[in-house]
Design a protein around this motif. Structure first.
Motif, PDB file in Angstrom:
ATOM      1  N   GLN A  92      26.337  -4.081  22.746  1.00  0.00           N
ATOM      2  CA  GLN A  92      26.919  -4.941  24.624  1.00  0.00           C
ATOM      3  C   GLN A  92      26.655  -5.328  25.376  1.00  0.00           C
ATOM      4  OE1 GLN A  92      25.298  -1.390  26.886  1.00  0.00           O
ATOM      5  NE2 GLN A  92      26.771   0.535  25.578  1.00  0.00           N
ATOM      6  N   VAL A  93      26.159  -6.360  24.624  1.00  0.00           N
ATOM      7  CA  VAL A  93      25.707  -7.684  24.945  1.00  0.00           C
ATOM      8  C   VAL A  93      26.459  -8.277  25.062  1.00  0.00           C
ATOM      9  CG1 VAL A  93      24.851  -9.990  24.013  1.00  0.00           C
ATOM     10  CG2 VAL A  93      23.186  -7.651  23.492  1.00  0.00           C
ATOM     11  N   VAL A  94      26.644  -9.663  26.579  1.00  0.00           N
ATOM     12  CA  VAL A  94      28.008 -10.177  26.664  1.00  0.00           C
ATOM     13  C   VAL A  94      26.924 -11.603  26.585  1.00  0.00           C
ATOM     14  CG1 VAL A  94      29.432 -10.897  29.102  1.00  0.00           C
ATOM     15  CG2 VAL A  94      28.846  -8.307  28.401  1.00  0.00           C
ATOM     16  N   PRO A  95      27.996 -12.446  25.458  1.00  0.00           N
ATOM     17  CA  PRO A  95      27.345 -13.742  25.746  1.00  0.00           C
ATOM     18  C   PRO A  95      28.190 -14.648  26.551  1.00  0.00           C
ATOM     19  CG  PRO A  95      29.261 -13.714  24.584  1.00  0.00           C
ATOM     20  CD  PRO A  95      28.812 -12.161  24.898  1.00  0.00           C
ATOM     21  N   GLN A  96      27.297 -15.807  27.127  1.00  0.00           N
ATOM     22  CA  GLN A  96      27.233 -16.984  28.240  1.00  0.00           C
ATOM     23  C   GLN A  96      26.897 -18.143  27.778  1.00  0.00           C
ATOM     24  OE1 GLN A  96      26.392 -16.293  31.743  1.00  0.00           O
ATOM     25  NE2 GLN A  96      27.903 -14.327  32.721  1.00  0.00           N
ATOM     26  N   ILE A  97      27.946 -18.752  26.621  1.00  0.00           N
ATOM     27  CA  ILE A  97      27.879 -20.402  26.006  1.00  0.00           C
ATOM     28  C   ILE A  97      27.978 -21.165  26.535  1.00  0.00           C
ATOM     29  CG2 ILE A  97      27.672 -20.840  23.834  1.00  0.00           C
ATOM     30  CD1 ILE A  97      29.097 -18.329  22.370  1.00  0.00           C
ATOM     31  N   HIS A  98      26.732 -22.000  26.665  1.00  0.00           N
ATOM     32  CA  HIS A  98      26.430 -23.356  27.148  1.00  0.00           C
ATOM     33  C   HIS A  98      26.506 -24.232  25.913  1.00  0.00           C
ATOM     34  CE1 HIS A  98      27.431 -21.397  30.727  1.00  0.00           C
ATOM     35  NE2 HIS A  98      26.314 -20.371  30.898  1.00  0.00           N
ATOM     36  N   VAL A  99      27.615 -25.537  26.255  1.00  0.00           N
ATOM     37  CA  VAL A  99      27.260 -26.375  24.830  1.00  0.00           C
ATOM     38  C   VAL A  99      27.499 -27.173  25.465  1.00  0.00           C
ATOM     39  CG1 VAL A  99      28.411 -27.688  22.391  1.00  0.00           C
ATOM     40  CG2 VAL A  99      28.225 -24.473  22.880  1.00  0.00           C
ATOM     41  N   ASP A 100      26.572 -28.292  24.931  1.00  0.00           N
ATOM     42  CA  ASP A 100      26.167 -30.238  25.500  1.00  0.00           C
ATOM     43  C   ASP A 100      26.632 -30.241  24.375  1.00  0.00           C
ATOM     44  OD1 ASP A 100      25.788 -31.891  26.879  1.00  0.00           O
ATOM     45  OD2 ASP A 100      23.819 -31.886  27.766  1.00  0.00           O
ATOM     46  N   ALA A 101      27.655 -31.745  24.027  1.00  0.00           N
ATOM     47  CA  ALA A 101      27.179 -32.368  22.790  1.00  0.00           C
ATOM     48  C   ALA A 101      27.146 -34.292  23.631  1.00  0.00           C
ATOM     49  CB  ALA A 101      29.221 -32.494  22.272  1.00  0.00           C
ATOM     50  N   GLN A 102      25.535 -34.580  23.116  1.00  0.00           N
ATOM     51  CA  GLN A 102      25.732 -36.068  23.485  1.00  0.00           C
ATOM     52  C   GLN A 102      26.049 -36.799  21.964  1.00  0.00           C
ATOM     53  OE1 GLN A 102      21.227 -35.549  24.671  1.00  0.00           O
ATOM     54  NE2 GLN A 102      21.457 -34.057  26.326  1.00  0.00           N
ATOM     55  N   LEU A 103      27.381 -37.400  22.386  1.00  0.00           N
ATOM     56  CA  LEU A 103      27.397 -38.159  20.908  1.00  0.00           C
ATOM     57  C   LEU A 103      27.991 -39.643  21.333  1.00  0.00           C
ATOM     58  CD1 LEU A 103      30.723 -36.113  19.891  1.00  0.00           C
ATOM     59  CD2 LEU A 103      28.301 -35.508  19.101  1.00  0.00           C
ATOM     60  N   GLU A 104      27.310 -40.248  20.174  1.00  0.00           N
ATOM     61  CA  GLU A 104      27.999 -41.604  20.119  1.00  0.00           C
ATOM     62  C   GLU A 104      28.912 -42.245  19.207  1.00  0.00           C
ATOM     63  OE1 GLU A 104      24.328 -43.364  19.946  1.00  0.00           O
ATOM     64  OE2 GLU A 104      23.098 -42.983  21.730  1.00  0.00           O
ATOM     65  N   PHE A 105      28.901 -43.680  19.063  1.00  0.00           N
ATOM     66  CA  PHE A 105      30.064 -43.883  17.873  1.00  0.00           C
ATOM     67  C   PHE A 105      28.899 -44.321  17.002  1.00  0.00           C
ATOM     68  CE2 PHE A 105      33.574 -43.921  21.466  1.00  0.00           C
ATOM     69  CZ  PHE A 105      34.762 -43.481  20.393  1.00  0.00           C
ATOM     70  N   LEU A 106      29.688 -43.684  15.771  1.00  0.00           N
ATOM     71  CA  LEU A 106      28.658 -45.150  14.692  1.00  0.00           C
ATOM     72  C   LEU A 106      28.741 -46.552  13.856  1.00  0.00           C
ATOM     73  CD1 LEU A 106      26.576 -44.939  12.441  1.00  0.00           C
ATOM     74  CD2 LEU A 106      28.217 -43.700  11.076  1.00  0.00           C
ATOM     75  N   GLN A 107      29.836 -46.900  15.109  1.00  0.00           N
ATOM     76  CA  GLN A 107      30.765 -48.342  14.578  1.00  0.00           C
ATOM     77  C   GLN A 107      31.749 -48.473  15.830  1.00  0.00           C
ATOM     78  OE1 GLN A 107      31.452 -47.664  10.500  1.00  0.00           O
ATOM     79  NE2 GLN A 107      33.348 -48.921  11.474  1.00  0.00           N
TER      80      GLN A 107
END
Length: 384
Positions: free
Chosen positions: A361-376
């Motif tokens: 019965q678990v209700v998931p609430q998912i929050h994703v934070d992607a901290q990205l940079e360019f390699l070059q």
């Protein structure tokens, strides 16, 4: 008189020193490298134990580049019994050497055996020190004896090749969780279910079984496996994902891909248990990394970086929801959501039995934070 006492003391001291009274010579040992457990056909009560034994006289020579090297260096013996100890006792009586388990690198249990419960097997091995606690635990869709009979060409010792192969493929941060000791520890920990490595029949050229994913358990019973994509979601949810590249679909074209080299992943789970409503699992995942390369990378600017960030977050949420949904179908909380209730909502924790009834019965609430940079720095096509 003083010299006499010194001499007398030197003569008496050796009698109080311990010696190797229980030592066993190497040529009198049968070194066990891997252990396999199968169910006997037409007998639901008995099991078949297979041991992969080393041939020390052959290990001193380098392996030949052929599939027969493992056959020369090891041998697999099997016996039936009412339990593990009975079968091992029969193997011991059938050999002229004393079985030595300290070098056992893996325990392979067939799915049919694991479905009926693994606690009697693992508990007896851990308590009797039949196998080391740091030995890998595999659940196999093919007979365990067949896994022990694989003959890798790149290593003289098959067990070493297998454990290194799976260690490189799995890339777990906490590899101890996939061992006998880790399984046993998770089995007695409230709010979390154990797991093992799920393997199957591999291609002949690989000289090793196929890595199918993660074997999920409800208690000590095998209930199903997580495939590669679902296992990825599990890794992200339980902080098992190490530094490794991930591939995502381009935001502007479905046939293109770009790669994110992940530096770190950190996830937290908090469960809100309100009376009369389903428990809500608030899951936060933070991914740090840099955009490496791909077919859709043409330039490096903040606008494109924002699109890549949104795509990573969207695709990661989808993977995580798929993993949680399948975990609920299997009713196997290897994600440790119940452990969050046990730790942070103790008034709402009524034991593993009650949690297993309400986990679906678990209700998931998912929050994703992607901290990205360019390699070059990328330039536009055609620019100078």
């Amino acid at each position: 008189m003083k010299n006499f006492c010194s001499i007398l003391l030197c003569l008496c001291l050796p009698f109080f020193l311990s010696g190797c009274w229980d030592a066993v010579e190497l040529q009198q040992r049968a070194i066990v490298l891997m252990i396999g457990i199968d169910r006997i056909q037409h007998d639901s009560r008995g099991i078949r134990v297979s041991l992969q034994l080393a041939r020390p006289q052959n290990l001193s020579t380098p392996p030949h580049p052929s599939s027969e090297s493992g056959e020369k260096n090891t041998v697999v013996v099997s016996q039936n019994g009412i339990d593990v100890n009975d079968a091992i006792r029969k193997i011991q009586l059938a050999t002229d050497r004393r079985l030595f388990f300290e070098h056992a690198r893996a325990l392979v249990i067939n799915e049919e055996v694991a479905k009926h419960g693994t606690l009697p097997i693992i508990d007896s091995m851990v308590q009797a020190r039949t196998a080391p606690r740091d030995a890998w635990l595999f659940v196999s869709s093919i007979p365990a004896r067949e896994v022990l009979q694989y003959k890798p060409a790149l290593d003289a010792i098959p067990s070493t090749y297998f454990t290194n192969f799976f260690g490189n493929r799995l890339l777990l941060k906490r590899s101890y969780d996939a061992t006998l000791g880790g399984f046993h520890q998770r089995l007695v920990t409230p709010g979390i279910q154990p797991f093992a490595i799920w393997i199957g029949a591999g291609a002949k050229e690989l000289s090793a079984p196929e890595l199918r994913g993660i074997a999920a358990f409800s208690g000590d019973h095998f209930v199903g496996g997580f495939n590669q994509e679902q296992a990825l979601g599990w890794q992200l949810l339980v902080n098992q994902f190490p530094k490794s590249p991930l591939t995502f679909t381009c935001p502007d074209r479905s046939d293109g891909k770009f790669v994110v080299n992940v530096r770190s992943v950190h996830s937290t789970t908090r469960v809100n248990c309100a009376k009369g409503s389903a428990p809500v699992a608030v899951i936060s995942v933070r991914i740090n990394g840099w955009v490496g390369n791909g077919t859709c990378l043409k330039q490096a600017n903040q606008t494109d970086l924002k699109l890549y960030k949104q795509q990573v977050e969207k695709q990661t949420v989808t993977v995580l929801n798929t993993t949680i949904r399948y975990s609920k179908i299997l009713n196997a909380d290897i994600l440790g959501i119940g452990q969050s209730v046990y730790r942070y909502e103790p008034r709402s924790w009524y034991g593993d039995t009650e949690w297993n009834k309400g986990f679906h019965q678990v209700v998931p609430q998912i929050h994703v934070d992607a901290q990205l940079e360019f390699l070059q720095t990328y330039k536009k096509l055609g620019s100078t």
